[in-house]
Design a protein around this motif. Structure first.
Motif, mmCIF file in Angstrom:
data_model
loop_
_atom_site.group_PDB
_atom_site.id
_atom_site.type_symbol
_atom_site.label_atom_id
_atom_site.label_comp_id
_atom_site.label_asym_id
_atom_site.label_seq_id
_atom_site.Cartn_x
_atom_site.Cartn_y
_atom_site.Cartn_z
ATOM 1 N N SER A 153 0.825 -1.203 0.000
ATOM 2 C CA SER A 153 0.000 0.000 0.000
ATOM 3 C C SER A 153 0.864 1.258 0.000
ATOM 4 O O SER A 153 2.078 1.201 0.199
ATOM 5 C CB SER A 153 -0.855 0.007 1.262
ATOM 6 O OG SER A 153 0.003 0.249 2.369
ATOM 7 N N SER A 154 0.204 2.407 -0.174
ATOM 8 C CA SER A 154 0.958 3.664 -0.206
ATOM 9 C C SER A 154 1.627 3.947 1.128
ATOM 10 O O SER A 154 2.737 4.469 1.167
ATOM 11 C CB SER A 154 0.046 4.822 -0.599
ATOM 12 O OG SER A 154 -0.895 5.070 0.420
ATOM 13 N N VAL A 188 1.917 5.666 -5.704
ATOM 14 C CA VAL A 188 3.165 6.412 -5.493
ATOM 15 C C VAL A 188 2.844 7.869 -5.136
ATOM 16 O O VAL A 188 3.410 8.429 -4.185
ATOM 17 C CB VAL A 188 4.064 6.338 -6.751
ATOM 18 C CG1 VAL A 188 5.276 7.255 -6.611
ATOM 19 C CG2 VAL A 188 4.506 4.902 -7.006
ATOM 20 N N ASP A 189 1.924 8.471 -5.880
ATOM 21 C CA ASP A 189 1.564 9.869 -5.601
ATOM 22 C C ASP A 189 1.102 10.041 -4.158
ATOM 23 O O ASP A 189 1.487 10.975 -3.465
ATOM 24 C CB ASP A 189 0.452 10.341 -6.555
ATOM 25 C CG ASP A 189 0.958 10.456 -7.988
ATOM 26 O OD1 ASP A 189 2.177 10.588 -8.174
ATOM 27 O OD2 ASP A 189 0.124 10.401 -8.914
ATOM 28 N N GLU A 190 0.286 9.086 -3.722
ATOM 29 C CA GLU A 190 -0.233 9.167 -2.357
ATOM 30 C C GLU A 190 0.905 9.018 -1.337
ATOM 31 O O GLU A 190 0.975 9.751 -0.352
ATOM 32 C CB GLU A 190 -1.268 8.054 -2.166
ATOM 33 C CG GLU A 190 -2.271 8.322 -1.080
ATOM 34 C CD GLU A 190 -3.319 7.208 -1.032
ATOM 35 O OE1 GLU A 190 -4.021 7.000 -2.057
ATOM 36 O OE2 GLU A 190 -3.417 6.542 0.016
ATOM 37 N N ALA A 191 1.812 8.083 -1.615
ATOM 38 C CA ALA A 191 2.942 7.870 -0.699
ATOM 39 C C ALA A 191 3.797 9.127 -0.605
ATOM 40 O O ALA A 191 4.247 9.511 0.478
ATOM 41 C CB ALA A 191 3.787 6.686 -1.176
ATOM 42 N N LEU A 192 3.999 9.775 -1.743
ATOM 43 C CA LEU A 192 4.912 10.921 -1.754
ATOM 44 C C LEU A 192 4.352 12.137 -1.016
ATOM 45 O O LEU A 192 5.093 13.046 -0.665
ATOM 46 C CB LEU A 192 5.305 11.275 -3.187
ATOM 47 C CG LEU A 192 6.165 10.211 -3.894
ATOM 48 C CD1 LEU A 192 6.663 10.712 -5.233
ATOM 49 C CD2 LEU A 192 7.350 9.778 -3.041
ATOM 50 N N GLU A 193 3.046 12.119 -0.752
ATOM 51 C CA GLU A 193 2.488 13.196 0.075
ATOM 52 C C GLU A 193 3.040 13.126 1.489
ATOM 53 O O GLU A 193 3.063 14.111 2.216
ATOM 54 C CB GLU A 193 0.961 13.079 0.126
ATOM 55 C CG GLU A 193 0.304 13.628 -1.126
ATOM 56 C CD GLU A 193 -1.170 13.286 -1.183
ATOM 57 O OE1 GLU A 193 -1.777 13.045 -0.118
ATOM 58 O OE2 GLU A 193 -1.708 13.265 -2.315
ATOM 59 N N GLU A 210 -4.485 6.314 -17.303
ATOM 60 C CA GLU A 210 -4.284 7.753 -17.169
ATOM 61 C C GLU A 210 -3.621 8.062 -15.849
ATOM 62 O O GLU A 210 -4.025 7.540 -14.811
ATOM 63 C CB GLU A 210 -5.626 8.465 -17.254
ATOM 64 C CG GLU A 210 -5.693 9.189 -18.568
ATOM 65 C CD GLU A 210 -6.843 10.126 -18.675
ATOM 66 O OE1 GLU A 210 -6.959 11.015 -17.799
ATOM 67 O OE2 GLU A 210 -7.594 9.945 -19.636
ATOM 68 N N VAL A 211 -2.599 8.883 -15.877
ATOM 69 C CA VAL A 211 -1.920 9.228 -14.628
ATOM 70 C C VAL A 211 -1.713 10.729 -14.564
ATOM 71 O O VAL A 211 -1.726 11.408 -15.591
ATOM 72 C CB VAL A 211 -0.544 8.525 -14.512
ATOM 73 C CG1 VAL A 211 -0.697 7.023 -14.531
ATOM 74 C CG2 VAL A 211 0.399 8.969 -15.616
ATOM 75 N N THR A 212 -1.519 11.203 -13.340
ATOM 76 C CA THR A 212 -1.181 12.619 -13.192
ATOM 77 C C THR A 212 0.338 12.703 -13.137
ATOM 78 O O THR A 212 0.955 11.987 -12.363
ATOM 79 C CB THR A 212 -1.711 13.154 -11.838
ATOM 80 O OG1 THR A 212 -2.844 12.374 -11.471
ATOM 81 C CG2 THR A 212 -2.024 14.604 -11.885
ATOM 82 N N MET A 213 0.902 13.565 -13.944
ATOM 83 C CA MET A 213 2.349 13.752 -13.907
ATOM 84 C C MET A 213 2.635 15.098 -13.239
ATOM 85 O O MET A 213 2.144 16.133 -13.693
ATOM 86 C CB MET A 213 2.934 13.720 -15.322
ATOM 87 C CG MET A 213 2.760 12.388 -16.046
ATOM 88 S SD MET A 213 3.727 11.013 -15.355
ATOM 89 C CE MET A 213 5.313 11.256 -16.152
ATOM 90 N N VAL A 214 3.402 15.069 -12.176
ATOM 91 C CA VAL A 214 3.703 16.311 -11.460
ATOM 92 C C VAL A 214 4.863 17.010 -12.174
ATOM 93 O O VAL A 214 5.960 16.445 -12.273
ATOM 94 C CB VAL A 214 4.070 16.008 -9.991
ATOM 95 C CG1 VAL A 214 4.472 17.286 -9.256
ATOM 96 C CG2 VAL A 214 2.917 15.304 -9.290
ATOM 97 N N PRO A 215 4.628 18.213 -12.676
ATOM 98 C CA PRO A 215 5.693 18.891 -13.437
ATOM 99 C C PRO A 215 6.940 19.108 -12.578
ATOM 100 O O PRO A 215 6.833 19.430 -11.391
ATOM 101 C CB PRO A 215 5.070 20.237 -13.823
ATOM 102 C CG PRO A 215 3.602 20.103 -13.573
ATOM 103 C CD PRO A 215 3.413 19.040 -12.534
ATOM 104 N N GLY A 216 8.089 18.872 -13.194
ATOM 105 C CA GLY A 216 9.342 19.060 -12.473
ATOM 106 C C GLY A 216 9.757 17.855 -11.657
ATOM 107 O O GLY A 216 10.918 17.698 -11.301
#
Ligand code: WT7
Length: 633
Positions: A153-154, A188-193, A210-216
């Motif tokens: 899990s995240s 991964v996005d959730e974990a990185l929060e 579909e995924v969200t890509m965080v710029p930078g």
């Protein structure tokens, strides 16, 4: 020169040499590898620290021993055969030269994205060749990989990122597993929060989800490799530089980061791979593990590739799209060595012979088992119906911490005995001790399994916490590595593993700490206290049985049980979800406040004939209430 043992007398001879003169023995094995600089000392060992170093001050790169060492002789040979989850999709066959180029290219990507020697990189990826490329590229530049099984899990992922202070995460858009399409990038996005050290995330396209890509922060894998050269000069690393960290559960607290280093791990994984499986140069070898576990590290990636073997990597699950999938793959690629877990065998055995019968399976020469004790029934089914009665079955005992196979038959060389791991590999000195730590010599003895002398691929520490390393492995019997397993040496001198003797349960070959599951359940607002034990499970080997004291006002038992299961799934992952939850009014405790787990294990196993002494319990009446609640017939 091959270090492969050819006969039983050869084994006996090598074993004796390895015990009488371990340093001389391992120096001879290590000599067949490519080192930039030889070692000053083969072994430095102090059981006090404890500190262990193998091939001290030697310089090397493990990927040069996979690629440069072999490219001239078998550059065109298949390194990885990749079989996708869906058999209708195109497979991939990657030669040593291609894998070398992919690894070099991705090494350049890592450098370009700011990863340097010693930095930690998390790999949270499906079973695709890029996952192996990711590991090898880290190894090539001297970054430390930590593969996290993509079913976690995240919050489990976040814990690992935080513990090793990872700089980068490598992942995919999604994972195909059987009929499921799992959106891992979102995990991964959730974990990185919850974490602060990760600078870059590289995302490999697999499912087109579909995924969200965080710029930078987020980069597509296919974009990252554009313009990167297919050449890369490997970093010259110290033999004791970290190769990887792999998290595993223990009997207390959070999972610990088992640390493996470069030189010794390299020498031992190749040596054990060749000897246990008796791999021959044109063979196709298949290990069904996931790279998220040590089996995947040592016997899908490093051991086979160091040996110049063809290693099959399967993305899917044994029963998709039909329960004969494993056997179909064996025939399709003419697999010669097949290595899996007892839980998979039992699950497939339960489907009967119909899914097996259409396949010939006549390419198989060796079959193997790993992860948990294999019961005799499963052993015979595997041996008779898959091995057709003429393949040696290697029951390989080892652990995340040992890095490589420790106790196992060498296929066709040392005798096979159902449900027995059998004999130690050369260089491995197992002992069985009683509760006081006295070595029980001779045959027909039973006790706790320890290893009394270091071996090249042993863990060096637990990441960031050397004290925990000492306490976990070297304090029960000072000076000796304690495995956590019980074992028996039978009347012929063969070792049989009896299972964990600590608070660790083995669910489908995956290790789960009871404390870890309890902590997760306790996060549920209505859970007041909990206790987790293992119980015999037909397919999984052991199942998870949880006793919980709850505040139940205004909610049905069933709804509450479901909520608690979901809490565990969310905090750790589906593999930790309890099979049974029993809501109880109290837990049996001794006067010192310790839960008497022995009783809970008996009730969970539905074996209440002899509960033993309960006179030291503070609340003996609770035992009857628990038995009643368990509805044992
Ligand atoms: C624990 C280690 C080693 C790779 C997979 C598991 C159990 C492992 C066997 C076997 C009986 C076995 C032990 C060990 N185990 N192989 N052949 N027979 N038990 O690695 O997650 O580190 O778990 O798995 O209890 O301590 P792990």
């Amino acid at each position: 020169m091959s270090n492969k043992i050819q006969s039983l007398s050869g084994y006996i001879h090598e074993y004796q040499k390895s015990v009488n003169e371990p340093e001389k023995f391992w120096a001879r094995i290590a000599n067949s590898f490519h080192w930039h600089k030889p070692w000053d000392k083969v072994l430095s060992w102090s059981s006090e620290g404890p500190h262990v170093k193998w091939f001290e001050n030697a310089k090397l790169n493990i990927t040069e021993n996979i690629f440069e060492r072999h490219l001239f002789t078998h550059g065109d040979k298949a390194a990885i055969i990749w079989e996708p989850n869906d058999p209708k999709e195109q497979n991939r066959i990657i030669s040593y030269r291609e894998l070398y180029e992919l690894t070099c290219q991705f090494s350049n990507v890592l450098k370009a994205q700011g990863v340097n020697k010693g930095d930690r990189v998390i790999i949270y990826m499906p079973m695709i060749p890029e996952a192996s490329v990711a590991m090898l590229a880290c190894a090539r530049i001297g970054a430390v990989h930590s593969v996290v099984f993509a079913g976690f899990s995240s919050s489990a992922l976040a814990d690992r990122i935080i513990d090793c202070e990872a700089k980068m995460v490598l992942t995919s858009d999604g994972n195909f597993r059987g009929s499921k399409n799992i959106p891992v990038k979102a995990v991964v996005d959730e974990a990185l929060e919850k974490t602060s050290t990760v600078e870059k995330v590289i995302v490999c396209k697999r499912t087109n989800a579909e995924v969200t890509m965080v710029p930078g922060r987020d980069i597509w894998w296919h974009d990252s490799i554009k313009d990167q050269s297919l050449e890369h000069k490997a970093e010259s690393l110290d033999s004791e530089d970290l190769l990887f960290i792999l998290y595993t559960s223990g009997s207390t607290g959070k999972p610990k980061g088992v640390v493996h280093t470069t030189g010794g791990y390299m020498v031992y994984t190749q040596y054990s791979f060749e000897n246990v499986f008796q791999y021959e140069q044109n063979d196709v070898y298949w290990c069904t593990a996931d790279i998220g576990w040590i089996t995947g590290h040592s016997y899908i990636v490093y051991g086979p590739l160091l040996s110049g073997a063809t290693t099959l990597m399967f993305e899917g699950v044994p029963t998709f799209p039909h329960p004969g999938r494993f056997w179909e793959i064996v025939d399709k690629y003419q697999v010669n060595q097949f290595y899996t877990a007892p839980t998979a065998i039992r699950a497939l055995q339960a489907k009967g012979l119909e899914p097996v019968n259409p396949y010939k399976l006549d390419s198989l020469k060796v079959i193997g088992s790993v992860g948990e004790p294999i019961n005799e029934e499963a052993w015979h089914w595997y041996h008779d119906h898959i091995g057709k009665g003429n393949c040696p079955l290697v029951d390989t005992w080892w652990q995340t911490e040992t890095g490589g196979i420790m106790i196992s038959a060498l296929a066709g060389i040392t005798p096979n005995k159902p449900a027995h791991a059998s004999l130690p590999l050369p260089g491995i000195q197992p002992i069985i001790v009683d509760a006081e730590g006295n070595e029980l010599k001779g045959n027909n003895v039973e006790g706790n399994l320890c290893i009394k002398f270091p071996w090249p691929s042993m863990l060096r520490t637990t990441y960031g916490d050397h004290k925990r390393f000492k306490e976990t492995y070297f304090s029960a019997y000072p000076g000796t590595y304690f495995t956590g397993d019980g074992a028996k040496r039978d009347h012929d001198g063969y070792i049989r593993i009896l299972g964990r003797v600590d608070d660790v349960i083995n669910v489908s070959g995956h290790r789960m700490g009871t404390a870890e599951v309890e902590n997760a359940m306790n996060e549920h607002p209505r859970v007041i206290e909990s206790a987790v034990v293992g119980f015999p499970h037909d397919i999984k080997g052991q199942g998870i049985y949880a006793y919980v004291i709850c505040d139940q006002e205004g909610i049905s038992n069933e709804a509450l049980i479901q909520e608690i299961k979901n809490t565990v799934r969310k905090i750790i992952g589906p593999i930790a979800k309890p099979d049974e939850i029993q809501i109880v009014p109290g837990l049996p405790k001794t006067r010192s406040g310790k839960i008497m787990r022995r009783i809970l294990r008996k009730v969970a196993s539905k074996d209440i004939s002899n509960l033993g002494d309960t006179s030291t319990l503070l609340n003996p009446e609770i035992v009857d209430q628990i038995i009643e609640g368990a509805q044992i017939k």
